[in-house]
Write a protein that holds these residues in place. Structure first.
Motif, PDB file in Angstrom:
ATOM      1  N   GLU A   1      22.716  30.730  38.537  1.00 36.23           N
ATOM      2  CA  GLU A   1      22.360  29.590  39.379  1.00 36.23           C
ATOM      3  C   GLU A   1      21.218  29.978  40.307  1.00 36.23           C
ATOM      4  N   ILE A   2      20.215  29.127  40.391  1.00 31.62           N
ATOM      5  CA  ILE A   2      19.089  29.377  41.287  1.00 31.62           C
ATOM      6  C   ILE A   2      19.545  29.106  42.718  1.00 31.62           C
ATOM      7  N   VAL A   3      19.527  30.142  43.553  1.00 29.63           N
ATOM      8  CA  VAL A   3      19.930  30.015  44.947  1.00 29.63           C
ATOM      9  C   VAL A   3      18.729  29.709  45.824  1.00 29.63           C
ATOM     10  N   ARG A   4      17.632  30.457  45.625  1.00 31.85           N
ATOM     11  CA  ARG A   4      16.471  30.273  46.497  1.00 31.85           C
ATOM     12  C   ARG A   4      15.213  30.759  45.788  1.00 31.85           C
ATOM     13  N   TRP A   5      14.197  29.916  45.772  1.00 31.03           N
ATOM     14  CA  TRP A   5      12.886  30.341  45.265  1.00 31.03           C
ATOM     15  C   TRP A   5      12.175  31.143  46.346  1.00 31.03           C
ATOM     16  N   LEU A   6      11.597  32.263  45.960  1.00 38.31           N
ATOM     17  CA  LEU A   6      10.882  33.123  46.903  1.00 38.31           C
ATOM     18  C   LEU A   6       9.374  32.916  46.840  1.00 38.31           C
ATOM     19  N   VAL A   7       8.887  32.122  45.864  1.00 35.97           N
ATOM     20  CA  VAL A   7       7.456  31.844  45.730  1.00 35.97           C
ATOM     21  C   VAL A   7       7.277  30.352  45.495  1.00 35.97           C
ATOM     22  N   GLU A   8       6.075  29.869  45.790  1.00 30.50           N
ATOM     23  CA  GLU A   8       5.706  28.479  45.539  1.00 30.50           C
ATOM     24  C   GLU A   8       4.627  28.446  44.463  1.00 30.50           C
ATOM     25  N   VAL A   9       4.436  27.272  43.854  1.00 27.92           N
ATOM     26  CA  VAL A   9       3.344  27.095  42.908  1.00 27.92           C
ATOM     27  C   VAL A   9       2.024  27.298  43.646  1.00 27.92           C
TER      28      VAL A   9
ATOM     29  N   VAL B   1      -1.215  34.229  39.475  1.00 24.48           N
ATOM     30  CA  VAL B   1      -0.977  33.027  40.261  1.00 24.48           C
ATOM     31  C   VAL B   1       0.139  32.220  39.611  1.00 24.48           C
ATOM     32  N   VAL B   2       1.127  31.814  40.399  1.00 23.30           N
ATOM     33  CA  VAL B   2       2.224  30.996  39.892  1.00 23.30           C
ATOM     34  C   VAL B   2       1.704  29.596  39.596  1.00 23.30           C
ATOM     35  N   THR B   3       1.859  29.169  38.352  1.00 25.76           N
ATOM     36  CA  THR B   3       1.368  27.842  37.953  1.00 25.76           C
ATOM     37  C   THR B   3       2.481  26.820  37.815  1.00 25.76           C
ATOM     38  N   ALA B   4       3.716  27.260  37.636  1.00 30.14           N
ATOM     39  CA  ALA B   4       4.820  26.311  37.514  1.00 30.14           C
ATOM     40  C   ALA B   4       6.135  27.033  37.735  1.00 30.14           C
ATOM     41  N   ARG B   5       7.124  26.283  38.239  1.00 35.75           N
ATOM     42  CA  ARG B   5       8.493  26.776  38.374  1.00 35.75           C
ATOM     43  C   ARG B   5       9.416  25.847  37.597  1.00 35.75           C
ATOM     44  N   PHE B   6      10.446  26.423  36.995  1.00 35.25           N
ATOM     45  CA  PHE B   6      11.401  25.627  36.236  1.00 35.25           C
ATOM     46  C   PHE B   6      12.773  25.738  36.889  1.00 35.25           C
ATOM     47  N   GLY B   7      13.349  24.622  37.271  1.00 32.57           N
ATOM     48  CA  GLY B   7      14.679  24.626  37.854  1.00 32.57           C
ATOM     49  C   GLY B   7      14.633  24.484  39.356  1.00 32.57           C
TER      50      GLY B   7
ATOM     51  N   PRO C   1       9.795  40.235  43.679  1.00 33.79           N
ATOM     52  CA  PRO C   1      10.886  39.264  43.507  1.00 33.79           C
ATOM     53  C   PRO C   1      10.373  37.845  43.677  1.00 33.79           C
ATOM     54  N   VAL C   2      10.735  36.977  42.745  1.00 32.28           N
ATOM     55  CA  VAL C   2      10.241  35.597  42.767  1.00 32.28           C
ATOM     56  C   VAL C   2      11.353  34.580  42.954  1.00 32.28           C
ATOM     57  N   VAL C   3      12.604  34.952  42.656  1.00 28.62           N
ATOM     58  CA  VAL C   3      13.699  33.999  42.775  1.00 28.62           C
ATOM     59  C   VAL C   3      14.990  34.764  43.025  1.00 28.62           C
ATOM     60  N   GLU C   4      15.864  34.152  43.791  1.00 28.19           N
ATOM     61  CA  GLU C   4      17.185  34.719  44.050  1.00 28.19           C
ATOM     62  C   GLU C   4      18.203  33.899  43.272  1.00 28.19           C
ATOM     63  N   VAL C   5      18.965  34.547  42.396  1.00 20.92           N
ATOM     64  CA  VAL C   5      19.924  33.845  41.556  1.00 20.92           C
ATOM     65  C   VAL C   5      21.317  34.400  41.803  1.00 20.92           C
ATOM     66  N   GLU C   6      22.310  33.555  41.564  1.00 24.14           N
ATOM     67  CA  GLU C   6      23.706  33.952  41.692  1.00 24.14           C
ATOM     68  C   GLU C   6      24.371  33.870  40.331  1.00 24.14           C
ATOM     69  N   THR C   7      24.989  34.972  39.937  1.00 25.86           N
ATOM     70  CA  THR C   7      25.740  35.005  38.695  1.00 25.86           C
ATOM     71  C   THR C   7      27.223  35.011  39.023  1.00 25.86           C
ATOM     72  N   ALA C   8      28.022  35.127  37.999  1.00 24.56           N
ATOM     73  CA  ALA C   8      29.463  35.196  38.221  1.00 24.56           C
ATOM     74  C   ALA C   8      29.868  36.502  38.876  1.00 24.56           C
ATOM     75  N   LYS C   9      28.963  37.475  38.935  1.00 20.77           N
ATOM     76  CA  LYS C   9      29.285  38.781  39.499  1.00 20.77           C
ATOM     77  C   LYS C   9      28.673  39.007  40.874  1.00 20.77           C
ATOM     78  N   ALA C  10      27.425  38.615  41.062  1.00 23.30           N
ATOM     79  CA  ALA C  10      26.743  38.939  42.310  1.00 23.30           C
ATOM     80  C   ALA C  10      25.517  38.067  42.457  1.00 23.30           C
ATOM     81  N   MET C  11      24.858  38.206  43.629  1.00 28.92           N
ATOM     82  CA  MET C  11      23.611  37.523  43.896  1.00 28.92           C
ATOM     83  C   MET C  11      22.496  38.564  43.835  1.00 28.92           C
TER      84      MET C  11
END
Length: 485
Positions: free
Chosen positions: A20-28, A57-63, A37-47
């Motif tokens: 699960e996407i918890v927090r985006w660390l970068v913008e387009v 250069v970030v051109t797009a984010r998905f989710g 690091p570009v995104v913080e995600v949470e799994t069933a085990k840890a974040m």
């Protein structure tokens, strides 16, 4: 010229298939470095923070934040070799039709955005199941010839990646055909289970991408409509008899909280423990006055700057390792397929920790080789990582016995559920002053209730009772531990 590379959600290990996407660390438009690091995600085990193997250069984010993505789904795209965000495409002045213009101008950049490590700018750092060293094969394409006078070729703009349209399984219900902007197979499965036609939904994600939140909203609306229809049908006879009756106010909808992430993993493990393990519980009250006095003496001897203080939990953990050395049956697991009890050579002691993200069980590795001070330092370190959500999956798995100090919640006793696939768990209630018969006289002593839940397949009540009695003896007379120190 910049090359657009696609970064997909890597395999995070431990058999995890989604995050699960918890927090985006970068913008387009942001410039990112290799392994940033570009995104913080949470799994069933840890974040965890996910680093990007490309620099550019970030051109797009998905989710969106809060949405779930399966392993292998696109996370973002990076224009490698660019120093600023790609400019939007200039309006076409060609007399060719829109269809022909799209196929000719958009084709080169679209092929460059196909996933892979086509440049050598990938990092050497890799996550489980994700590598950056091997270049992907470049697909060849055929350019359709333009009709009319050829114009000077304009530089191909870097396109905004469009999520792949996947036919929705819910289309089988409606009988319609055609693509739907859905990437996640979880979203399609959820829609199929609730007979939601994805073609009737408007996605809230990038470029109309249908997210799980959109399907959940559609499910709630369908349930509300069904309830309203039921209420209307039930109220029709009353309306016929009393036309002036006032319609009843609609009932408030119940809140639905998805079981996912840490909460979902805990639910799955506890359900499996209850369904597979024939557990039993025994308990005893113990006089912890001498244990508390011994702890005070240890901490006083260390002095103001003599090192970290020894906690009660650390002393109880050391008592557990000594008890497991005497009763190794409880440091085991059951291989149900082979119908065998597997006695484990080392003690990896888990301890229950309540955090804002839910209950987690960090594991102190090789606890049987540590003294009380070493165990206490490791418990403190893992507890801090748990509070900040930085425990790795490896630090949350592999336990052989669990210590659960629920006394911190102000309760005396409990019948804890075994942490599957372990064979036992020791529960500790609060330590508080109570009337107690000491040396033949009534006195006020520090009393604690200890409870042991054990797998009845690995041992009988005599073994479990012997283990618990030894723990209680060490609590009441800490000098008993001197034999094993």
């Amino acid at each position: 010229m910049a090359q657009v590379l696609e970064f997909k959600l890597p395999d995070l290990g431990e058999g995890l298939t989604e995050a699960e996407i918890v927090r985006w660390l970068v913008e387009v438009g942001d410039v990112v470095a290799i392994d940033q690091p570009v995104v913080e995600v949470e799994t069933a085990k840890a974040m965890v923070e996910v680093p990007c193997p490309y620099g550019g250069v970030v051109t797009a984010r998905f989710g969106e934040e809060g949405s779930e993505l399966p392993v292998g789904a696109p996370l973002l795209t990076v224009a490698v070799g660019a120093t600023e965000a790609p400019a939007p495409p200039a309006p076409s002045t060609s007399s060719a039709s829109p269809a022909s213009g799209a196929s000719s101008a958009g084709a080169p950049a679209a092929s460059e955005s196909s996933a892979g490590s086509e440049s050598g700018s990938g990092s050497g750092n890799v996550l489980v199941g994700y590598g950056t060293g091997a270049p992907a094969a470049r697909r060849r394409r055929i350019r359709p010839e333009r009709v009319g006078t050829p114009a000077a070729p304009a530089p191909a703009p870097v396109p905004e990646p469009v999520p792949v349209a996947v036919p929705a399984a819910a289309g089988e219900v409606s009988g319609q055909q055609g693509p739907v902007a859905v990437v996640s197979p979880l979203v399609r499965r959820l829609a199929r289970q609730h007979e939601i036609d994805l073609r009737r939904l408007t996605g809230s994600g990038p470029d109309g991408l249908i997210l799980r939140a959109d399907v959940d909203s559609a499910i709630r609306e369908a349930e509300e409509a069904a309830r309203a229809q039921t209420r209307t049908a039930a109220a029709e006879p009353a309306v016929a008899e009393a036309p002036t009756a006032v319609a009843a106010a609609p009932a408030a909808a119940a809140e639905r909280i998805p079981l996912r992430g840490v909460r979902g993993a805990v639910a799955d493990k506890l359900s499996r423990s209850r369904s597979e393990i024939p557990d039993a519980t025994c308990w005893v009250d113990a006089d912890a006055t001498e244990l508390m006095a011994a702890r005070a003496a240890m901490n006083a001897a260390s002095g103001p700057s003599g090192g970290p203080k020894v906690s009660v939990l650390a002393l109880l953990a050391r008592i557990c390792t000594a008890a497991l050395a005497r009763y190794p049956e409880l440091n085991s697991t059951v291989d149900t397929a082979a119908r065998e009890i597997v006695r484990l050579p080392g003690v990896h002691l888990g301890f229950a920790a309540q955090t804002e993200r839910g209950l987690v069980v960090p594991v102190v590795r090789d606890a049987h080789t540590r003294n009380a001070e070493s165990i206490g330092a490791e418990i403190a370190r893992l507890t801090e990582l748990a509070r900040t959500g930085k425990l790795s999956p490896a630090q949350l798995t592999g336990g052989t016995f669990t210590l659960n100090n629920y006394g911190v919640f102000g309760v005396d006793g409990s019948t804890p559920i075994i942490n599957h696939p372990e064979a036992a768990m020791l529960g500790v209630g609060r330590i508080m002053p109570k009337p107690w018969v000491h040396n033949g006289e009534l006195a006020v002593r520090q009393v604690v209730q200890l409870s042991l839940t054990f797998d009845h397949r690995v041992c009988d009540g005599g073994t479990a009772g012997g283990f618990l009695r030894y723990v209680a003896d060490c609590v009441e007379q800490p000098a008993v531990l001197l034999r094993t120190l």
